[in-house]
Write an enzyme that holds these catalytic residues in place. Sequence first.
Site, PDB file in Angstrom:
ATOM      1  CG  ASP A   1     -55.177 128.787  49.586  1.00 21.02           C
ATOM      2  OD1 ASP A   1     -55.680 128.646  50.716  1.00 21.02           O
ATOM      3  OD2 ASP A   1     -54.003 128.482  49.312  1.00 21.02           O
TER       4      ASP A   1
ATOM      5  CG  ASP B   1     -54.825 135.205  55.153  1.00 21.52           C
ATOM      6  OD1 ASP B   1     -54.828 135.621  56.336  1.00 21.52           O
ATOM      7  OD2 ASP B   1     -53.793 134.851  54.573  1.00 21.52           O
TER       8      ASP B   1
ATOM      9  N   GLY C   1     -43.806 128.326  50.694  1.00 19.53           N
ATOM     10  CA  GLY C   1     -42.662 128.271  49.784  1.00 19.53           C
ATOM     11  C   GLY C   1     -41.601 127.297  50.281  1.00 19.53           C
TER      12      GLY C   1
END
Length: 313
Positions: free
Chosen positions: A93, A115, A200
Amino acid sequence: MPLLTMKQLMKDSRRLATTDSDPKERYAVGAFNFSTLPEMVGIVEGARMKHAPVILMASLGAVKYIGSLELIAECAKGLAKTYPEVPFCVHLDHAVDLDQIKRAIAAGFTNVMIDASKEPYEVNIQKSKEIAEFAHRYSPYGADGCSVEAELGMLAGREEHVQVSEEDAGKAYTDPTLVPRFVEETGIDALAVAIGTAHGFYKAAPKIRFDLLDEIRKCTDIPLVLHGGTGVPDEDFRKCVAMGMSKINVGTGLKKVYTDAVRQAICDLPDTEYDPRKIVGPGRHAIMEEIAGKCDLFNCTGTAEKILQSIYG
Ligand code: 13P
């Protein structure tokens, strides 16, 4: 049963998401972060209970904590042998380092996320393309043995090593006009979109830009990924799924479920108890229950068999 790729897992949900299917039939595959073996087992067990597919996600922090990419890939392979009825893949990830991603592919990860969303558009294209080409060619499982997710736009919050301020993220929702060229030139298999969620816990309920999701969905037929699943209201999840979101990531909330259960077990047990299974076991069980609930919410309960059939006939 070998590990599957994310692309294989989503073949059916992608078809439903991108055709005139009944929105009630659409479903997303849940993707969950772990950093220990009991969490990995709890995630797969939860999916097994619901006859659902699932994605095991290792963040960069989890890789560092566990110690090696190979150890994670081997654990996932062992789980795939133990739970042949559960279609699942193991995913790296929010990775940023191209060499590390290539090592993950060589180690046997079956999905990786590059990413490069913080980089300029052209650099994001170039890096995502390099990883897609590598993953599709050099997986130890053969051609197309690993699939690739990339991100356009930026989510606020901290995802292990990647920190984005709310101010920066607010400026960087996914721009639908950039999507077709990005998908075409990179050759990626799934696209993470920034439509108002954050990583979060939220300070206030997120405002998801469903209008943007609608526009993006019309621009591409590759699976779309919603990051920042912790704290998203159930109704918003349902709407995202009905509108064609194919993968939903949850991390922080699952950590809390696990830790709360372990903490409770320690409080409940006498000081003379020293069997770790009695402490960690309730954590694993709590994860299993949480995943089972998410399978219902994401509407993927009962889809395992047709997914396996769509792959193996
Ligand atoms: P949360 O920690 O907010 O659930 O986000 C997880 C995530 O998107 C992992 O990629």
